[in-house]
Design a protein around this motif. Structure first.
Motif, PDB file in Angstrom:
ATOM      1  N   THR A  97      -3.731   8.023   2.634  1.00 37.83           N
ATOM      2  CA  THR A  97      -3.245   6.665   2.435  1.00 37.83           C
ATOM      3  C   THR A  97      -4.046   5.984   1.323  1.00 37.83           C
ATOM      4  O   THR A  97      -5.241   6.202   1.170  1.00 37.83           O
ATOM      5  N   TYR A 128     -13.163   0.263   1.709  1.00 36.29           N
ATOM      6  CA  TYR A 128     -12.174   1.342   1.655  1.00 36.29           C
ATOM      7  C   TYR A 128     -12.766   2.670   1.146  1.00 36.29           C
ATOM      8  O   TYR A 128     -12.153   3.722   1.326  1.00 36.29           O
ATOM      9  N   ASN A 168       1.039   3.984   2.046  1.00 32.53           N
ATOM     10  CA  ASN A 168       0.525   4.455   3.341  1.00 32.53           C
ATOM     11  C   ASN A 168       1.593   5.102   4.213  1.00 32.53           C
ATOM     12  O   ASN A 168       1.427   5.201   5.439  1.00 32.53           O
ATOM     13  N   GLU A 216      -5.362  -5.122  -6.152  1.00 35.01           N
ATOM     14  CA  GLU A 216      -4.315  -6.145  -6.142  1.00 35.01           C
ATOM     15  C   GLU A 216      -4.223  -6.865  -7.488  1.00 35.01           C
ATOM     16  O   GLU A 216      -5.221  -7.367  -8.001  1.00 35.01           O
ATOM     17  N   PRO A 240       0.818  -1.213   0.000  1.00 31.95           N
ATOM     18  CA  PRO A 240       0.000   0.000   0.000  1.00 31.95           C
ATOM     19  C   PRO A 240       0.851   1.263   0.000  1.00 31.95           C
ATOM     20  O   PRO A 240       2.027   1.230   0.375  1.00 31.95           O
ATOM     21  N   VAL A 253      -7.860   3.448  -4.208  1.00 31.03           N
ATOM     22  CA  VAL A 253      -7.263   2.185  -3.779  1.00 31.03           C
ATOM     23  C   VAL A 253      -6.379   1.633  -4.886  1.00 31.03           C
ATOM     24  O   VAL A 253      -6.546   1.970  -6.070  1.00 31.03           O
ATOM     25  N   PRO A 286      -4.807   2.204   0.265  1.00 31.73           N
ATOM     26  CA  PRO A 286      -4.673   0.789   0.620  1.00 31.73           C
ATOM     27  C   PRO A 286      -4.723  -0.121  -0.601  1.00 31.73           C
ATOM     28  O   PRO A 286      -5.004   0.334  -1.717  1.00 31.73           O
ATOM     29  N   VAL A 287      -4.458  -1.396  -0.377  1.00 27.51           N
ATOM     30  CA  VAL A 287      -4.569  -2.403  -1.440  1.00 27.51           C
ATOM     31  C   VAL A 287      -5.857  -3.190  -1.216  1.00 27.51           C
ATOM     32  O   VAL A 287      -6.022  -3.842  -0.181  1.00 27.51           O
TER      33      VAL A 287
END
Length: 265
Positions: free
Chosen positions: A125, A146, A112, A156, A110, A153, A127-128
């Protein structure tokens, strides 16, 4: 009608920008705009984002039913509609495959860490979101948790997704996301990636709140008084093992094959 034409032209303009910047290849990526509570404009499937024309843009409702347009909407429409359902304040969504951000997504890393003031304040941030098969409900299901507290985001093994108050905002967030990933990667190669202290990050977060920007921000590093930053990784620690390299190659190969299958459909 004039507003719709304006928005369709803007989608095409942003599509050309992301194509010219190398954020997508071939027919990758998708863009959407909210027109009203239950009507949205979205890009077609199987068309390069760099060569769209306004007549190609499709109007759909909140269930994904086509209201206007001769093309089929992107197969990843569910992901866009999920964001709009979760965030009434959001009016545009951008999904692309920018190289550095996508590399972080493939590695499952991520964005972050507080490496630059600008990313702390404007991006927050990133995230994944867990892997989901493109075009299925697995992707929106993974993204859903999220959406309320973030501005985007990493998907993945897939790419990146940002959302904003309008299309220009969503696009610039994507530019910032990719730039942050690129700077982060370069700094790691120099063994010089340093994270801002918690004290300095809190000052930036206070500025962020005064500007009316919401969302989760990096925390920052614990450092002695008077020190502004702390090294995140050692170059040797960051070096990939043969097993890690093989795993990344396997994931990239899988992604390329999937994209080829989609193109050849």
């Amino acid at each position: 009608m004039k507003i719709e034409i304006k928005h369709k032209k803007q989608i095409c303009e942003i599509g050309k920008r992301i194509y010219d910047k190398g954020f997508v290849a071939a027919n990758d990526g998708n863009i959407s705009i909210r027109l009203c509570q239950n009507e949205f404009l979205i890009t077609p499937t199987g068309v390069s984002k760099g060569f769209m024309t306004p007549d190609m843009i499709i109007k759909v409702d909140g269930e994904g039913n086509v209201l206007e347009g001769d093309y089929r909407p992107t197969s990843e429409m569910k992901m866009h509609l999920l964001v709009y359902q979760e965030r009434p304040d959001i009016n545009a969504v951008v999904h692309v495959h920018p190289p550095y951000a996508t590399a972080f997504a493939i590695a499952g890393v991520p964005l972050n860490q507080a490496i630059m003031p600008e990313s702390v304040v404007y991006l927050g941030t990133i995230p994944v979101a867990e892997y989901g098969t493109p075009s299925t409900s697995e992707v929106p299901d993974a993204v859903k948790k999220y959406v309320p507290q973030h501005q985007g985001v990493l998907l993945e093994n897939h790419g990146a997704l940002t959302w904003g108050r309008d299309l220009e905002h969503a696009y610039f967030l994507m530019e910032s996301l990719e730039f942050t990933a690129k700077i982060n990667w370069i700094a790691k190669q120099m063994s010089g990636d340093r994270e801002l202290s918690k004290e300095h990050v809190q000052t930036l977060v206070d500025m962020k709140h005064k500007m009316g920007i919401n969302g989760i921000s990096p925390v920052g590093a614990d450092v002695p008084a008077g020190i502004h930053a702390k090294k995140i990784t050692n170059l040797l620690e960051y070096s990939l093992s043969e097993q890690d390299l093989n795993l990344i190659v396997e994931k990239v190969t899988s992604k390329v094959l999937t994209e080829l299958k989609n193109i050849l459909k």
